[in-house]
Design an enzyme around this catalytic site. Structure first.
Site, PDB file in Angstrom:
ATOM      1  N   HIS A 123       0.846  -1.202   0.000  1.00 25.04           N
ATOM      2  CA  HIS A 123       0.000   0.000   0.000  1.00 25.04           C
ATOM      3  C   HIS A 123       0.877   1.245   0.000  1.00 25.04           C
ATOM      4  CE1 HIS A 123      -3.875   2.132   0.861  1.00 25.04           C
ATOM      5  NE2 HIS A 123      -2.998   3.074   1.227  1.00 25.04           N
ATOM      6  N   HIS A 168       1.538   5.357  -2.213  1.00 29.13           N
ATOM      7  CA  HIS A 168       1.054   6.392  -3.134  1.00 29.13           C
ATOM      8  C   HIS A 168       2.266   7.012  -3.826  1.00 29.13           C
ATOM      9  CE1 HIS A 168      -3.217   6.533  -1.819  1.00 29.13           C
ATOM     10  NE2 HIS A 168      -2.695   6.030  -0.706  1.00 29.13           N
ATOM     11  N   GLN A 178      -9.311   9.384  -5.736  1.00 29.74           N
ATOM     12  CA  GLN A 178      -9.037  10.065  -4.473  1.00 29.74           C
ATOM     13  C   GLN A 178     -10.190  10.951  -4.025  1.00 29.74           C
ATOM     14  OE1 GLN A 178      -5.690  10.713  -2.294  1.00 29.74           O
ATOM     15  NE2 GLN A 178      -7.637  10.882  -1.225  1.00 29.74           N
ATOM     16  N   HIS A 182      -9.407   1.671  -0.155  1.00 29.44           N
ATOM     17  CA  HIS A 182      -9.281   2.409   1.100  1.00 29.44           C
ATOM     18  C   HIS A 182     -10.622   2.254   1.831  1.00 29.44           C
ATOM     19  CE1 HIS A 182      -5.845   4.178  -0.858  1.00 29.44           C
ATOM     20  NE2 HIS A 182      -5.619   5.025   0.128  1.00 29.44           N
ATOM     21  N   GLU A 220     -11.053   4.695   6.630  1.00 32.49           N
ATOM     22  CA  GLU A 220      -9.889   5.396   7.195  1.00 32.49           C
ATOM     23  C   GLU A 220     -10.419   6.570   8.016  1.00 32.49           C
ATOM     24  OE1 GLU A 220      -5.578   7.299   5.872  1.00 32.49           O
ATOM     25  OE2 GLU A 220      -7.051   6.816   4.345  1.00 32.49           O
ATOM     26  N   ASP A 267       2.505   3.345   2.900  1.00 34.14           N
ATOM     27  CA  ASP A 267       1.483   4.336   2.546  1.00 34.14           C
ATOM     28  C   ASP A 267       2.094   5.597   1.950  1.00 34.14           C
ATOM     29  OD1 ASP A 267      -0.979   5.497   2.180  1.00 34.14           O
ATOM     30  OD2 ASP A 267      -1.457   5.715   4.292  1.00 34.14           O
ATOM     31  N   TRP A 311       0.780  13.997   3.202  1.00 31.92           N
ATOM     32  CA  TRP A 311       0.227  13.367   4.388  1.00 31.92           C
ATOM     33  C   TRP A 311       1.293  13.009   5.428  1.00 31.92           C
ATOM     34  CZ3 TRP A 311      -1.337  12.433  -0.583  1.00 31.92           C
ATOM     35  CH2 TRP A 311      -2.659  12.779  -0.878  1.00 31.92           C
TER      36      TRP A 311
END
Length: 429
Positions: A59, A61, A154, A212, A215, A311, A317
């Site tokens: 996982h 991005h 997203q 996802h 979350e 992630d 983030w």
């Protein structure tokens, strides 16, 4: 004739003094005491250190990685501000910049023994610029990294204009997996509808699903239940994953006692992202603060395949990270309080064999017939590897050496004490 022979290696399952023979990029033998013939191309003495299959990040991005500070820093550190910053950055993104940052990260990954990555790629922008970029990256890194791409809406596949069409176009371009973010749709009902729709798209195309899911700190965010149901309804067992599932941390135990068996029955796997979950979740709490990570040991005990992902690395983030999956495992065992010897080994599995199952990797492992892809760690076993976030001495992909790092040795200048140390436990008397 062997191309490569590794001797005196420890393996994650506890075996020591093992030899691994390699020919034509495949493991041909794993046993004790092999001796190289005169024709062998290379022999490596592992020195009793741990030889592991490569690390796997199920996982990530990659379209956003290494973009920290662009166009601004996420000062609150929250999930929603991160999404807002990413929304501000997207209109300014350039194809070559995305490719360049992603390739740099892949270099980091190889040096850390991370040779398989599943990356979500944002499909909300109708230009699909990020999709174009990561498809090019996938092509360039194919000789040394297994890179899978997830079509990730997203902004919400139903919430954003053209969301469904953009996602389908990305799949037509060659993206491997169907993704989603149901908790970011406008309502719980719309979130459930998006799960149903996306699973049907995956079933029609014969593709895996990686969504996802929940979350959130909201105990009523329960899209993992819908995902497990749709997996069973559509016969997608073994091809579906729910990522994050952090709301499960806040759910009442009675409901979870029903939910976990449903997940196990459906064959849905779960990915926790310890570094990010512990950072983004619990932001609205004062004290006591919730940890925010899903119920890892309980899911594992029920037979659910649980993996850990990184992630984010230096993006809107999360402003830290280096591609080190042992750092992920280290945080995971602390947050989940998995400090027994078995619990620590389970956390090592979460960034190796369990993660490989999520990605449906073929030829993974250290056994005859598997790819000769592995990493030699400066540690005696999996527990020590996590404790030390062990140095990667050598990294091979299908028998080819990709990276190596000198053995770490601290030199001391103290009378009466050893001249050097490696932070490993001394041998028992």
């Amino acid at each position: 004739m062997m191309d490569l022979l590794i001797t005196n290696a420890a393996l994650p399952d506890g075996r020591t003094g093992m030899s691994i023979a390699v020919q034509n990029g495949k493991i041909t033998e794993v046993t004790e005491g092999l001796i190289a013939s005169a024709q062998s191309a290379e022999t490596v003495d592992a020195g009793g250190y741990l030889l592991s299959p490569p690390f796997v990040d199920p996982h990530f991005h990659m379209d956003a990685t290494l973009s920290y500070g662009l166009p601004r820093v996420n000062e609150s550190g929250t999930l929603l501000e991160g999404i807002a910053v990413w929304g501000e950055l997207k209109p300014t993104l350039k194809l070559d910049a995305i490719i360049g940052r992603a390739l740099t990260y892949c270099d980091w990954a190889v040096a850390k023994g991370l040779l398989a990555i599943r990356s979500h790629v944002d499909t909300s922008d109708p230009s699909l610029l990020a999709v174009d970029a990561l498809l090019e990256v996938k092509k360039q890194v194919a000789p040394y990294i297994d890179l899978q791409l997830v079509a990730f809406p997203q902004d919400g596949v139903l919430r954003s204009k053209g969301g469904v069409e953009n996602l389908k176009r990305a799949l037509d371009m060659g993206v491997d997996v169907v993704g989603g973010i149901p908790h970011f749709e406008r309502t719980m009902a719309e979130g459930a509808a998006s799960v149903k729709l996306l699973c049907e798209i995956a079933a029609e195309r014969g593709l895996p699903v990686d969504m996802h899911c929940d979350e959130s700190d909201d105990p009523l965010s329960r899209h993992i239940e819908t995902l497990a149901f749709e997996t069973q309804r559509l016969g997608l067992h073994g091809r579906v994953n729910g990522s994050h599932c952090t709301s499960m941390h806040s759910m009442d135990n009675y409901y979870v006692s029903k939910l976990i068996p449903l997940i196990a029955e459906s064959g849905v796997s779960v990915i926790a992202n310890p570094l990010i979950n512990i950072t983004l979740q619990g932001r609205h709490d004062t004290y006591p603060k919730r940890r925010g990570m899903t119920r890892v040991p309980e899911l594992m005990a029920a037979g659910v395949n649980v993996a850990f992902g990184h992630d984010c690395v230096m993006d809107p983030w999360y402003g830290m990270g280096s591609g080190d999956m042992l750092e992920v495992a280290h945080m995971g065992l602390h947050v989940a309080q998995m400090t027994s010897q078995q619990g620590i080994r389970d956390c090592f599995d979460a960034v190796t064999v369990n993660a490989a199952k999520v990605m449906l990797l073929e030829g993974y492992g250290i056994a005859p017939g598997c790819d000769a892809s592995f990493v030699l760690l400066q540690a005696g076993d999996a527990v020590e590897a996590i404790r030390l976030r062990a140095n990667r001495l050598k990294v091979w992909r299908k028998g080819m050496l990709l990276a190596e790092t000198a053995e770490v040795l601290a030199k001391l200048r103290m009378r009466g004490r050893p001249e050097g140390l490696t932070f490993q436990l001394p041998a028992a008397d």
